[in-house]
Design a protein around this motif. Sequence first.
Motif, PDB file in Angstrom:
ATOM      1  N   SER A  46       0.854  -1.189   0.000  1.00  0.00           N
ATOM      2  CA  SER A  46       0.000   0.000   0.000  1.00  0.00           C
ATOM      3  C   SER A  46       0.888   1.237   0.000  1.00  0.00           C
ATOM      4  CB  SER A  46      -0.947  -0.008   1.196  1.00  0.00           C
ATOM      5  OG  SER A  46      -0.230  -0.159   2.393  1.00  0.00           O
ATOM      6  N   PRO A  47       0.385   2.336  -0.543  1.00  0.00           N
ATOM      7  CA  PRO A  47       1.205   3.546  -0.635  1.00  0.00           C
ATOM      8  C   PRO A  47       1.440   4.177   0.733  1.00  0.00           C
ATOM      9  CG  PRO A  47      -1.018   3.990  -1.406  1.00  0.00           C
ATOM     10  CD  PRO A  47      -0.941   2.513  -1.129  1.00  0.00           C
ATOM     11  N   VAL A  48       2.640   4.675   0.926  1.00  0.00           N
ATOM     12  CA  VAL A  48       2.985   5.391   2.144  1.00  0.00           C
ATOM     13  C   VAL A  48       2.513   6.837   2.031  1.00  0.00           C
ATOM     14  CG1 VAL A  48       4.944   6.282   3.485  1.00  0.00           C
ATOM     15  CG2 VAL A  48       4.927   3.899   2.733  1.00  0.00           C
ATOM     16  N   SER A  49       2.505   7.336   0.796  1.00  0.00           N
ATOM     17  CA  SER A  49       2.148   8.722   0.560  1.00  0.00           C
ATOM     18  C   SER A  49       1.404   8.827  -0.770  1.00  0.00           C
ATOM     19  CB  SER A  49       3.424   9.564   0.541  1.00  0.00           C
ATOM     20  OG  SER A  49       3.118  10.930   0.575  1.00  0.00           O
ATOM     21  N   THR A  50       1.122  10.034  -1.196  1.00  0.00           N
ATOM     22  CA  THR A  50       0.348  10.267  -2.408  1.00  0.00           C
ATOM     23  C   THR A  50       1.246  10.596  -3.596  1.00  0.00           C
ATOM     24  OG1 THR A  50       0.182  12.636  -1.971  1.00  0.00           O
ATOM     25  CG2 THR A  50      -1.554  11.212  -1.046  1.00  0.00           C
ATOM     26  N   ARG A  51       0.673  10.526  -4.796  1.00  0.00           N
ATOM     27  CA  ARG A  51       1.402  10.947  -5.990  1.00  0.00           C
ATOM     28  C   ARG A  51       1.757  12.426  -5.883  1.00  0.00           C
ATOM     29  NH1 ARG A  51       2.957   9.675 -10.874  1.00  0.00           N
ATOM     30  NH2 ARG A  51       1.836   7.758 -11.247  1.00  0.00           N
ATOM     31  N   ALA A  52       0.866  13.222  -5.301  1.00  0.00           N
ATOM     32  CA  ALA A  52       1.138  14.655  -5.135  1.00  0.00           C
ATOM     33  C   ALA A  52       2.378  14.870  -4.261  1.00  0.00           C
ATOM     34  CB  ALA A  52      -0.074  15.359  -4.536  1.00  0.00           C
ATOM     35  N   ALA A  53       2.510  14.090  -3.202  1.00  0.00           N
ATOM     36  CA  ALA A  53       3.690  14.202  -2.334  1.00  0.00           C
ATOM     37  C   ALA A  53       4.948  13.789  -3.089  1.00  0.00           C
ATOM     38  CB  ALA A  53       3.512  13.354  -1.083  1.00  0.00           C
ATOM     39  N   TYR A  54       4.842  12.765  -3.936  1.00  0.00           N
ATOM     40  CA  TYR A  54       5.987  12.351  -4.750  1.00  0.00           C
ATOM     41  C   TYR A  54       6.385  13.469  -5.715  1.00  0.00           C
ATOM     42  CZ  TYR A  54       8.817   9.954  -8.232  1.00  0.00           C
ATOM     43  OH  TYR A  54       9.831   9.609  -9.092  1.00  0.00           O
ATOM     44  N   ALA A  55       5.404  14.068  -6.395  1.00  0.00           N
ATOM     45  CA  ALA A  55       5.690  15.167  -7.322  1.00  0.00           C
ATOM     46  C   ALA A  55       6.338  16.334  -6.578  1.00  0.00           C
ATOM     47  CB  ALA A  55       4.411  15.607  -8.029  1.00  0.00           C
ATOM     48  N   ALA A  56       5.842  16.632  -5.386  1.00  0.00           N
ATOM     49  CA  ALA A  56       6.423  17.712  -4.591  1.00  0.00           C
ATOM     50  C   ALA A  56       7.867  17.398  -4.213  1.00  0.00           C
ATOM     51  CB  ALA A  56       5.578  17.941  -3.340  1.00  0.00           C
ATOM     52  N   THR A  57       8.146  16.141  -3.917  1.00  0.00           N
ATOM     53  CA  THR A  57       9.511  15.728  -3.594  1.00  0.00           C
ATOM     54  C   THR A  57      10.433  15.956  -4.789  1.00  0.00           C
ATOM     55  OG1 THR A  57       8.755  14.105  -1.980  1.00  0.00           O
ATOM     56  CG2 THR A  57      10.956  13.760  -2.896  1.00  0.00           C
ATOM     57  N   LEU A  58       9.966  15.592  -5.977  1.00  0.00           N
ATOM     58  CA  LEU A  58      10.767  15.816  -7.185  1.00  0.00           C
ATOM     59  C   LEU A  58      11.035  17.297  -7.412  1.00  0.00           C
ATOM     60  CD1 LEU A  58       9.175  13.295  -9.736  1.00  0.00           C
ATOM     61  CD2 LEU A  58      11.261  13.016  -8.371  1.00  0.00           C
ATOM     62  N   MET A  59      10.003  18.120  -7.215  1.00  0.00           N
ATOM     63  CA  MET A  59      10.177  19.566  -7.383  1.00  0.00           C
ATOM     64  C   MET A  59      11.156  20.123  -6.355  1.00  0.00           C
ATOM     65  SD  MET A  59       6.443  21.002  -8.526  1.00  0.00           S
ATOM     66  CE  MET A  59       5.360  19.933  -7.596  1.00  0.00           C
ATOM     67  N   ARG A  60      11.044  19.667  -5.121  1.00  0.00           N
ATOM     68  CA  ARG A  60      11.962  20.125  -4.077  1.00  0.00           C
ATOM     69  C   ARG A  60      13.395  19.736  -4.398  1.00  0.00           C
ATOM     70  NH1 ARG A  60      10.645  17.366   0.929  1.00  0.00           N
ATOM     71  NH2 ARG A  60      12.122  15.837   0.184  1.00  0.00           N
ATOM     72  N   GLU A  61      13.608  18.503  -4.875  1.00  0.00           N
ATOM     73  CA  GLU A  61      14.954  18.056  -5.246  1.00  0.00           C
ATOM     74  C   GLU A  61      15.515  18.898  -6.385  1.00  0.00           C
ATOM     75  OE1 GLU A  61      14.673  13.894  -6.147  1.00  0.00           O
ATOM     76  OE2 GLU A  61      14.320  13.333  -4.064  1.00  0.00           O
ATOM     77  N   ALA A  62      14.686  19.164  -7.403  1.00  0.00           N
ATOM     78  CA  ALA A  62      15.147  19.968  -8.536  1.00  0.00           C
ATOM     79  C   ALA A  62      15.483  21.385  -8.080  1.00  0.00           C
ATOM     80  CB  ALA A  62      14.076  19.997  -9.632  1.00  0.00           C
ATOM     81  N   TRP A  63      14.651  21.944  -7.241  1.00  0.00           N
ATOM     82  CA  TRP A  63      14.880  23.300  -6.762  1.00  0.00           C
ATOM     83  C   TRP A  63      16.150  23.367  -5.915  1.00  0.00           C
ATOM     84  CZ3 TRP A  63      11.854  26.474  -2.663  1.00  0.00           C
ATOM     85  CH2 TRP A  63      12.034  27.836  -2.895  1.00  0.00           C
ATOM     86  N   ASP A  96      21.539  26.730  -8.377  1.00  0.00           N
ATOM     87  CA  ASP A  96      22.446  27.659  -7.701  1.00  0.00           C
ATOM     88  C   ASP A  96      21.747  28.985  -7.392  1.00  0.00           C
ATOM     89  OD1 ASP A  96      22.304  28.454 -10.332  1.00  0.00           O
ATOM     90  OD2 ASP A  96      24.438  28.838 -10.555  1.00  0.00           O
ATOM     91  N   CYS A  97      20.566  29.194  -7.981  1.00  0.00           N
ATOM     92  CA  CYS A  97      19.769  30.390  -7.706  1.00  0.00           C
ATOM     93  C   CYS A  97      18.301  29.964  -7.655  1.00  0.00           C
ATOM     94  CB  CYS A  97      20.002  31.455  -8.779  1.00  0.00           C
ATOM     95  SG  CYS A  97      19.103  32.975  -8.434  1.00  0.00           S
ATOM     96  N   PRO A  98      17.819  29.546  -6.487  1.00  0.00           N
ATOM     97  CA  PRO A  98      16.450  29.049  -6.374  1.00  0.00           C
ATOM     98  C   PRO A  98      15.388  30.025  -6.865  1.00  0.00           C
ATOM     99  CG  PRO A  98      17.682  28.560  -4.380  1.00  0.00           C
ATOM    100  CD  PRO A  98      18.544  29.458  -5.211  1.00  0.00           C
ATOM    101  N   GLN A  99      15.574  31.315  -6.625  1.00  0.00           N
ATOM    102  CA  GLN A  99      14.573  32.290  -7.067  1.00  0.00           C
ATOM    103  C   GLN A  99      14.464  32.291  -8.588  1.00  0.00           C
ATOM    104  OE1 GLN A  99      17.102  32.919  -4.993  1.00  0.00           O
ATOM    105  NE2 GLN A  99      16.164  33.518  -3.051  1.00  0.00           N
ATOM    106  N   ALA A 100      15.602  32.281  -9.275  1.00  0.00           N
ATOM    107  CA  ALA A 100      15.592  32.274 -10.740  1.00  0.00           C
ATOM    108  C   ALA A 100      14.964  30.981 -11.264  1.00  0.00           C
ATOM    109  CB  ALA A 100      17.005  32.446 -11.292  1.00  0.00           C
ATOM    110  N   ALA A 101      15.246  29.871 -10.605  1.00  0.00           N
ATOM    111  CA  ALA A 101      14.660  28.596 -11.019  1.00  0.00           C
ATOM    112  C   ALA A 101      13.145  28.629 -10.861  1.00  0.00           C
ATOM    113  CB  ALA A 101      15.261  27.446 -10.208  1.00  0.00           C
ATOM    114  N   LEU A 102      12.665  29.191  -9.766  1.00  0.00           N
ATOM    115  CA  LEU A 102      11.227  29.272  -9.540  1.00  0.00           C
ATOM    116  C   LEU A 102      10.562  30.195 -10.558  1.00  0.00           C
ATOM    117  CD1 LEU A 102       8.872  28.330  -7.833  1.00  0.00           C
ATOM    118  CD2 LEU A 102       9.347  30.198  -6.245  1.00  0.00           C
ATOM    119  N   VAL A 103      11.191  31.329 -10.855  1.00  0.00           N
ATOM    120  CA  VAL A 103      10.650  32.246 -11.859  1.00  0.00           C
ATOM    121  C   VAL A 103      10.584  31.550 -13.218  1.00  0.00           C
ATOM    122  CG1 VAL A 103      11.128  34.369 -13.162  1.00  0.00           C
ATOM    123  CG2 VAL A 103      11.307  34.360 -10.657  1.00  0.00           C
TER     124      VAL A 103
END
Length: 127
Positions: A68-85, A89-96
């Motif tokens: 059974s899943p420990v978490s949701t697909r949304a949490a997985y997607a958020a984890t990927l976004m957090r890792e990429a961010w 070297d410039c998180p603000q520029a990456a977010l923009v």
Amino acid sequence: MYGRLGELEDAVMTRVWRWNRPVTVREVLVDLQRERSIAYTTVMTVLDKVYQKGWLHRELDGRAFRYSPVSTRAAYAATLMREAWARSDCPQAALVAFVGMMSPEQRAAFDEALDIIHAGEQLVEGS
């Protein structure tokens, strides 16, 4: 939860998230076989790898595990976004840049998410 999912791991997790109940290797196998030729042992190995990565919980049911899943697909997607961010070297520029790449529908969802976060902050401040 640890680690990015590979292509086959993601295909397996898609089913587990969609069904949102404990599943057996056999159930995942039968569904995957509608799209591709795959062996029982391959599915069993993939489920074990995803379990080892921390994305699945498993319980013994007779001689087989139910996953059974420990978490949701949304949490997985958020984890990927957090890792990429975090790799930027410039998180603000990456977010923009990320927001700039969004479709109008994605931007609307992003704006709604910010509204929800802002409303939650106001509730906490008002407490």
